[in-house]
Design an enzyme around this catalytic site. Structure first.
Site, mmCIF file in Angstrom:
data_model
loop_
_atom_site.group_PDB
_atom_site.id
_atom_site.type_symbol
_atom_site.label_atom_id
_atom_site.label_comp_id
_atom_site.label_asym_id
_atom_site.label_seq_id
_atom_site.Cartn_x
_atom_site.Cartn_y
_atom_site.Cartn_z
ATOM 1 N N ASP A 123 0.346 -0.394 8.167
ATOM 2 C CA ASP A 123 0.522 0.685 7.188
ATOM 3 C C ASP A 123 -0.769 1.413 6.835
ATOM 4 O O ASP A 123 -0.761 2.339 6.028
ATOM 5 C CB ASP A 123 1.170 0.146 5.912
ATOM 6 C CG ASP A 123 0.384 -1.005 5.284
ATOM 7 O OD1 ASP A 123 -0.654 -1.404 5.855
ATOM 8 O OD2 ASP A 123 0.803 -1.506 4.226
ATOM 9 N N ASP A 124 -1.899 1.027 7.462
ATOM 10 C CA ASP A 124 -3.164 1.720 7.198
ATOM 11 C C ASP A 124 -3.697 2.399 8.453
ATOM 12 O O ASP A 124 -4.889 2.659 8.569
ATOM 13 C CB ASP A 124 -4.209 0.746 6.656
ATOM 14 C CG ASP A 124 -4.522 -0.386 7.626
ATOM 15 O OD1 ASP A 124 -3.764 -0.556 8.611
ATOM 16 O OD2 ASP A 124 -5.518 -1.103 7.415
ATOM 17 N N ASP B 48 6.915 -6.351 3.510
ATOM 18 C CA ASP B 48 6.773 -7.656 2.881
ATOM 19 C C ASP B 48 6.317 -7.411 1.442
ATOM 20 O O ASP B 48 6.198 -6.261 1.015
ATOM 21 C CB ASP B 48 5.746 -8.483 3.649
ATOM 22 C CG ASP B 48 5.866 -9.982 3.397
ATOM 23 O OD1 ASP B 48 6.755 -10.384 2.623
ATOM 24 O OD2 ASP B 48 5.062 -10.740 3.975
ATOM 25 N N ARG C 5 0.847 -1.192 0.000
ATOM 26 C CA ARG C 5 0.000 0.000 0.000
ATOM 27 C C ARG C 5 0.883 1.243 0.000
ATOM 28 O O ARG C 5 1.551 1.533 0.993
ATOM 29 C CB ARG C 5 -0.930 0.017 1.219
ATOM 30 C CG ARG C 5 -2.096 -0.952 1.088
ATOM 31 C CD ARG C 5 -3.121 -0.722 2.195
ATOM 32 N NE ARG C 5 -2.747 -1.408 3.421
ATOM 33 C CZ ARG C 5 -3.603 -2.118 4.164
ATOM 34 N NH1 ARG C 5 -4.852 -2.253 3.807
ATOM 35 N NH2 ARG C 5 -3.207 -2.690 5.274
ATOM 36 N N SER D 62 -8.559 -8.965 4.838
ATOM 37 C CA SER D 62 -9.875 -9.206 5.440
ATOM 38 C C SER D 62 -11.013 -8.768 4.536
ATOM 39 O O SER D 62 -12.185 -8.942 4.876
ATOM 40 C CB SER D 62 -9.987 -8.465 6.777
ATOM 41 O OG SER D 62 -9.883 -7.063 6.576
ATOM 42 N N HIS E 204 5.410 -12.578 8.372
ATOM 43 C CA HIS E 204 6.051 -11.266 8.385
ATOM 44 C C HIS E 204 6.171 -10.719 9.810
ATOM 45 O O HIS E 204 7.221 -10.190 10.202
ATOM 46 C CB HIS E 204 5.253 -10.298 7.504
ATOM 47 C CG HIS E 204 5.896 -8.951 7.363
ATOM 48 N ND1 HIS E 204 5.224 -7.858 6.873
ATOM 49 C CD2 HIS E 204 7.143 -8.512 7.669
ATOM 50 C CE1 HIS E 204 6.029 -6.815 6.850
ATOM 51 N NE2 HIS E 204 7.200 -7.180 7.339
ATOM 52 N N ASP F 27 -3.687 -12.709 15.368
ATOM 53 C CA ASP F 27 -4.394 -11.878 16.333
ATOM 54 C C ASP F 27 -5.445 -12.675 17.114
ATOM 55 O O ASP F 27 -5.572 -12.524 18.341
ATOM 56 C CB ASP F 27 -5.021 -10.655 15.664
ATOM 57 C CG ASP F 27 -5.819 -11.006 14.419
ATOM 58 O OD1 ASP F 27 -5.752 -12.166 13.948
ATOM 59 O OD2 ASP F 27 -6.520 -10.119 13.893
#
Length: 521
Positions: free
Chosen positions: A285-286, A217, A190, A395, A263, A364
């Site tokens: 990164d978001d 990654d 991204r 997701s 990762h 998670d």
């Protein structure tokens, strides 16, 4: 003492001037010493007085030269004396400044002394020393020069006064500026990672205390160029194994989750084992961070490192939608049994516990299992210190449109490092929490909805007794209704706290709750 030494300096300067004046009068009025040469001058006992005509103009010139030489010699002596006075003055000034600092330190220590029943949790154990270290990391032909500051443990230098006092209670903490808290950004493909990095750099108070490590990654070239454009402001590392992971046929659609787990494991090993940091804050990164993001984690690090019933600090509130949080309580923090993620702090010793059994996928949810959680909790805020802007991902936007896009990001800076956060320690928190929850009037959900007959500002309690009743009530009240290993999102001891129509609501089990039912998943 300092004032007395200052007076001595002034007195010395006055004596210096007076001495030179007396010296000139003395030299001018005394008889000559020795013979001045042919044609003039006088010898001692010659019966001639100083000032007589003893050789004319030539004798006078020679006498003036002699007098000048004597004056010059005396001035050199006085110059050396003046330099000594100046050096002593500088020394006294240094001692004055040191005395002032010691006085301030003594005053501060007296002000922060707590009774023995209260604990002072040090922000940074004094066993931590900061050093600059340069390492060369080589992995699969990729070489990366890394020059981060790192923490070196020296157990023999522990200050006993900063050790935990029995009772796990903390007073007003004063986090040390020495602890380095690196930020690990997990990136892939991204280019919008720019939004995340821009905010991190904008709000970062110190590049030395908060080094940003971007672990990428996927091998996406455009994203790599974007990350590289930040130069020395960040450290860019790349996960070297980009191959697909063998999975069973029914998990082929979950290949992305396997790669994310791989990762995370690699990146966290880099932070703790290569860079040798003692803690880390992980963001993806978001995520966009709040202005007090760094302040939040620095203030909570001492409690995380001291309270064994905690295992993470999270910046995220799963029920942090606008309308479900109190906008006037930006400083309010909670314990939660649900692992929130989405901007969270992890200690090296906890990673050492998790790494050997790290899962191949769905890391998670694996963290939320009882075998990993071990009845430990996390800290989470009333108002989130991160928001997610990434609908695109493995997701496929699950929960994003319904919940995540509406999460409220805190905009007011809260000086957490100056607040007393001792209420978060388990013994104190549990007593207060249960009292507040179970003295709240028990009401039905219909009374809380529009048109209901309920009066008052709350808090109120809504009770569930089964998995299904929880899900129905949660949906009606607008909070997330899923459970992981029986734990509701943002829940603590089964209770979910939130705001509904301006009133504090506790959605919880009957009084006397003891444990979660893992079948409620």
């Amino acid at each position: 003492m300092v004032r007395k030494k200052g007076s001595l300096i002034l007195c010395g300067a006055f004596l210096f001037v007076a001495w030179n004046a007396l010296l000139l009068l003395f030299l001018w009025g005394r008889p000559p010493i020795g013979r001045l040469g042919e044609g003039g001058g006088a010898e001692p006992g010659a019966g001639e007085e100083w000032g007589a005509k003893v050789g004319g103009t030539n004798g006078l010139a020679v006498e003036v030269i002699r007098l000048a030489e004597e004056v010059e010699s005396e001035l050199e002596t006085q110059k050396k004396l003046l330099k000594q006075i100046q050096s002593h003055r500088e020394l006294w000034e240094q001692r004055k400044e040191l005395g002032k600092r010691e006085s301030e330190d003594t005053k501060y220590e007296k002000n922060i002394e707590q009774p023995k029943k209260l604990q002072q949790i040090p922000a940074v154990p004094l066993s931590h020393k900061i050093l600059d270290d340069t390492k060369t990391v080589t992995k699969n032909t990729q070489t990366l020069m890394v020059t981060p500051p790192r923490l070196v443990m020296k157990d023999e230098e522990l200050d006993q006064e900063n050790k935990q006092i029995v009772g796990h209670e903390v007073g007003l903490t004063k986090p040390s500026p020495q602890i380095i808290i690196p930020i690990l950004v997990i990136a892939c493909d991204r280019v919008t990672v720019k939004r995340s990095l821009d905010k991190l750099i904008q709000y970062r108070p110190s590049a030395e205390l908060y080094p940003i490590i971007v672990s990428q990654d996927c091998g996406h070239a455009d994203t790599a160029r974007m990350i590289g454009s930040y130069g020395s402001q960040i450290t860019h590392i790349s996960q070297p194994d980009l191959a697909d992971i063998p999975v069973r046929p029914d998990h082929r659609k979950f290949q992305g989750y396997y790669k994310i787990s791989r990762h995370y494991r690699w990146a966290l090993n880099q932070v703790f084992n290569v860079f040798a940091y003692s803690t880390v804050v992980i963001v993806e990164d978001d995520l966009e961070v709040a202005p007090d993001f760094f302040e939040y984690f620095r203030a909570l690090y001492p409690i995380l490192s001291s309270d064994p019933t905690l295992w993470c600090i999270s910046a995220w509130n799963d029920n942090g939608r606008d309308g479900l949080v109190d906008p006037g309580k930006a400083d309010l923090l909670y314990r939660t049994d649900f692992f929130p993620g989405l901007g969270w702090m992890l200690l090296k010793e906890v990673w050492a516990e998790l790494e050997p059994k790290w899962p191949k996928a769905f890391w998670d949810d694996w963290m939320r299992q009882p075998e990993q959680r071990k009845d430990r909790s996390c800290i989470r805020p009333e108002i989130s210190r991160t928001i997610t802007f990434g609908r695109k991902g493995v997701s496929l936007g699950q929960f994003f449109d319904q919940y995540l896009r509406y999460i409220k990001l805190n905009t007011d800076f809260v000086p957490f490092t100056k607040l007393d956060l001792s209420y978060l320690v388990k013994e104190k928190y549990d007593e207060t929490f249960e009292k507040e929850v179970y003295i709240a009037p028990l009401v039905k959900v219909e009374e809380l909805q529009q048109g209901g007959s309920l009066k008052g500002s709350g808090p109120f309690r809504v009770q569930y007794s089964s998995r299904d009743s929880f899900k129905v009530l949660a949906r009606n009240l607008g909070v997330m209704d899923d459970l992981k290993s029986g734990v509701p999102r943002a829940g603590y001891r089964g209770v979910v706290s939130f705001i509904s129509r301006g009133r504090r609501i506790y959605l919880g089990p009957p009084e006397g709750w003891t444990k979660y039912d893992t079948s409620w998943s």
